[in-house]
Write a protein that holds these residues in place. Structure first.
Motif, mmCIF file in Angstrom:
data_model
loop_
_atom_site.group_PDB
_atom_site.id
_atom_site.type_symbol
_atom_site.label_atom_id
_atom_site.label_comp_id
_atom_site.label_asym_id
_atom_site.label_seq_id
_atom_site.Cartn_x
_atom_site.Cartn_y
_atom_site.Cartn_z
ATOM 1 N N TRP A 305 0.821 -1.213 0.000
ATOM 2 C CA TRP A 305 0.000 0.000 0.000
ATOM 3 C C TRP A 305 0.852 1.258 0.000
ATOM 4 N N SER A 306 2.040 1.194 0.536
ATOM 5 C CA SER A 306 2.957 2.326 0.402
ATOM 6 C C SER A 306 3.314 2.547 -1.062
ATOM 7 N N PHE A 307 3.548 1.443 -1.765
ATOM 8 C CA PHE A 307 3.858 1.541 -3.196
ATOM 9 C C PHE A 307 2.645 2.010 -3.990
ATOM 10 N N ILE A 308 1.438 1.525 -3.626
ATOM 11 C CA ILE A 308 0.226 1.974 -4.304
ATOM 12 C C ILE A 308 0.037 3.485 -4.110
ATOM 13 N N THR A 309 0.307 3.953 -2.896
ATOM 14 C CA THR A 309 0.226 5.399 -2.634
ATOM 15 C C THR A 309 1.218 6.151 -3.499
ATOM 16 N N TRP A 310 2.432 5.621 -3.616
ATOM 17 C CA TRP A 310 3.449 6.251 -4.470
ATOM 18 C C TRP A 310 2.972 6.306 -5.921
ATOM 19 N N VAL A 311 2.393 5.219 -6.406
ATOM 20 C CA VAL A 311 1.884 5.192 -7.778
ATOM 21 C C VAL A 311 0.773 6.226 -7.946
ATOM 22 N N GLY A 312 -0.098 6.347 -6.944
ATOM 23 C CA GLY A 312 -1.191 7.309 -7.019
ATOM 24 C C GLY A 312 -0.697 8.733 -7.172
ATOM 25 N N TYR A 313 0.282 9.115 -6.346
ATOM 26 C CA TYR A 313 0.797 10.485 -6.440
ATOM 27 C C TYR A 313 1.643 10.674 -7.690
ATOM 28 N N ALA A 314 2.323 9.635 -8.134
ATOM 29 C CA ALA A 314 3.056 9.729 -9.401
ATOM 30 C C ALA A 314 2.081 9.948 -10.556
ATOM 31 N N ALA A 315 0.942 9.244 -10.523
ATOM 32 C CA ALA A 315 -0.079 9.430 -11.557
ATOM 33 C C ALA A 315 -0.646 10.842 -11.513
ATOM 34 N N TYR A 316 -0.821 11.371 -10.305
ATOM 35 C CA TYR A 316 -1.321 12.749 -10.171
ATOM 36 C C TYR A 316 -0.349 13.742 -10.784
ATOM 37 N N LEU A 317 0.924 13.620 -10.467
ATOM 38 C CA LEU A 317 1.920 14.548 -11.010
ATOM 39 C C LEU A 317 2.014 14.407 -12.526
ATOM 40 N N HIS A 318 1.891 13.180 -13.018
ATOM 41 C CA HIS A 318 1.908 12.979 -14.470
ATOM 42 C C HIS A 318 0.669 13.597 -15.117
ATOM 43 N N ALA A 319 -0.485 13.450 -14.451
ATOM 44 C CA ALA A 319 -1.723 14.008 -14.995
ATOM 45 C C ALA A 319 -1.649 15.527 -15.076
ATOM 46 N N ARG A 320 -0.989 16.127 -14.098
ATOM 47 C CA ARG A 320 -0.856 17.589 -14.115
ATOM 48 C C ARG A 320 -0.065 18.070 -15.322
ATOM 49 N N ALA A 321 0.793 17.222 -15.838
ATOM 50 C CA ALA A 321 1.614 17.611 -16.996
ATOM 51 C C ALA A 321 1.030 17.117 -18.310
ATOM 52 N N THR A 322 -0.147 16.498 -18.254
ATOM 53 C CA THR A 322 -0.750 15.915 -19.445
ATOM 54 C C THR A 322 -1.951 16.736 -19.879
ATOM 55 N N ALA A 323 -2.003 17.106 -21.143
ATOM 56 C CA ALA A 323 -3.129 17.875 -21.667
ATOM 57 C C ALA A 323 -4.416 17.083 -21.513
ATOM 58 N N GLY A 324 -5.464 17.745 -21.047
ATOM 59 C CA GLY A 324 -6.749 17.091 -20.876
ATOM 60 C C GLY A 324 -6.958 16.470 -19.513
ATOM 61 N N TRP A 325 -5.899 16.402 -18.693
ATOM 62 C CA TRP A 325 -6.018 15.814 -17.366
ATOM 63 C C TRP A 325 -5.762 16.816 -16.252
ATOM 64 N N LYS A 326 -5.477 18.057 -16.603
ATOM 65 C CA LYS A 326 -5.292 19.073 -15.576
ATOM 66 C C LYS A 326 -6.638 19.398 -14.925
ATOM 67 N N GLY A 327 -6.570 20.059 -13.798
ATOM 68 C CA GLY A 327 -7.798 20.492 -13.151
ATOM 69 C C GLY A 327 -8.494 19.392 -12.389
ATOM 70 N N ARG A 328 -9.787 19.218 -12.627
ATOM 71 C CA ARG A 328 -10.604 18.327 -11.815
ATOM 72 C C ARG A 328 -10.188 16.867 -11.921
ATOM 73 N N LYS A 329 -9.832 16.406 -13.118
ATOM 74 C CA LYS A 329 -9.428 15.003 -13.269
ATOM 75 C C LYS A 329 -8.186 14.710 -12.426
ATOM 76 N N ALA A 330 -7.204 15.597 -12.482
ATOM 77 C CA ALA A 330 -6.001 15.411 -11.673
ATOM 78 C C ALA A 330 -6.337 15.488 -10.188
ATOM 79 N N ALA A 331 -7.276 16.361 -9.825
ATOM 80 C CA ALA A 331 -7.668 16.483 -8.414
ATOM 81 C C ALA A 331 -8.277 15.187 -7.899
ATOM 82 N N TYR A 332 -9.099 14.534 -8.721
ATOM 83 C CA TYR A 332 -9.681 13.255 -8.303
ATOM 84 C C TYR A 332 -8.574 12.217 -8.045
ATOM 85 N N ILE A 333 -7.561 12.212 -8.899
ATOM 86 C CA ILE A 333 -6.452 11.274 -8.701
ATOM 87 C C ILE A 333 -5.727 11.566 -7.393
ATOM 88 N N ALA A 334 -5.531 12.858 -7.085
ATOM 89 C CA ALA A 334 -4.853 13.240 -5.838
ATOM 90 C C ALA A 334 -5.638 12.762 -4.627
#
Length: 361
Positions: A305-334
């Motif tokens: 679960w520590s690794f799953i948490t790491w993957v979750g925040y990594a996905a959030y940071l990646h989403a912030r840099a991806t067109a179409g995933w900024k804003g609310r979609k990235a917030a849901y991932i966070a």
């Protein structure tokens, strides 16, 4: 030996007394924060100042400050700072005046709330330190100690932002509410007598690994609060932009928060800043596991679960840099990532049978 045991017992009792005392002061801070929101409701002058600033953001009028006669003196309401969304084509939206609503009375209660929060933090920190002296080790060997330290660090991080003159007083009410719930659970269900650790955990890595995990969790919590409020504020701004008419409660609360762009920026910055430290936490845990159990990674529930948490925040940071995933979609991932952290914190420790489990506390 007997004298030392008696001294440690006295220190443990003193630690408990300090924790309960901090809860009493946090309760007063909670009431003061409520008063800040209630008595700092948006006045006509506050609405006028926000309207003038909103016009300035649209380029239709210059932004000014408003002077009001208050009790024989003159109070100056500063204009909210204008923040522009990072996404292309987005509108410029001013920050709200804060929980105090731009009123002197609300600001007074807010300052009292912050002062009480700082006092409670000092008392709780003294309780954590006293607990450390009573057990003669790092004061986070069980869920009770982890919870009290976690809330202390969370409040310390909040006060640190205030000292750095960051606009974060809006976190005060949800933070104090969460701290009271955390300490209530710790003293009611997680209370464990002070004791020494099992030999496998009696290591200097306890100071390194667990302390960084606590700090990361505290900052992740602040980011999660900002993310959740961002979703509400963003919906509010969208409703206004499309000609909607939010209810009086939504106006009273959401108008006073920072703009959606400010909340989004704050949550992104704190999550991005602490993510490398969370990576280090997992690596340090693996090294400690190698020393204690002879293997660096064994797919234990806490490790997974520590690794799953790491993957979750990594996905959030990646989403912030991806067109179409900024804003609310990235917030849901966070928020999902923080939910994974909470399960790792409570669920795995209490309900899952693992090497890291504190089941039965």
């Amino acid at each position: 030996m007997i004298l030392a045991a008696a001294t440690n017992a006295s220190l443990a009792q003193m630690s408990d007394y300090l924790i309960y005392s901090s809860m009493a002061v946090y309760t007063l801070a909670f009431l003061a924060h409520i008063a800040e929101w209630v008595f700092g409701s948006r006045s006509k002058v506050g609405r006028t100042a926000a309207a003038l600033t909103r016009n300035a953001a649209d380029g239709s009028a210059p932004a000014v400050t408003v002077q009001v006669k208050q009790g024989g003196g003159t109070a100056v309401l500063d204009k909210p700072r204008v923040v522009t969304r990072s996404s292309a084509g987005a509108r410029a939206v001013p920050d709200g005046p804060g929980a105090a609503g731009g009123t002197v009375q609300g600001d007074l209660y807010g300052r009292i709330a912050v002062s009480l929060t700082a006092l409670a933090f000092l008392i709780e920190a003294a309780g954590v330190v006293t607990r450390a002296f009573s057990v003669q080790r790092a004061p986070w060997g069980n869920m009770y100690e982890f919870s009290t330290t976690f809330s202390t660090v969370a409040v310390g991080a909040y006060l640190g932002f205030l000292v750095a003159r960051k606009n974060v007083r809006w976190i005060g009410l949800p933070l104090v509410t969460t701290v009271l719930l955390d300490l209530g659970m710790a003293t009611t269900w997680l209370k464990t007598p002070s004791d020494q650790l099992v030999p496998a955990l009696d290591s200097y890595w306890l100071w390194i690994h667990v302390s960084t995990a606590i700090f990361c969790g505290a900052v992740f919590y602040l980011g999660a609060v900002a993310t959740l409020l961002y979703l509400f504020r963003d919906s509010y701004e969208n409703k206004l932009a499309t000609g909607g008419n939010p209810g009086s409660f939504a106006r009273s609360v959401l108008e006073r928060l920072p703009s959606a762009a400010s909340l989004d920026k704050f949550s992104y910055r704190v999550n991005a800043a602490v993510f490398p430290l969370w990576t280090f936490t997992i690596i340090a845990g693996a090294i400690w596991a190698g020393d204690a159990w002879g293997r660096y990674w064994g797919w234990d529930a806490k490790e997974v679960w520590s690794f799953i948490t790491w993957v979750g925040y990594a996905a959030y940071l990646h989403a912030r840099a991806t067109a179409g995933w900024k804003g609310r979609k990235a917030a849901y991932i966070a928020l999902i990532a923080f939910g994974c952290f909470l399960f790792n914190y409570y669920g795995v420790n209490i309900f899952v049978n693992s090497k890291h489990s504190y089941a039965g506390v």
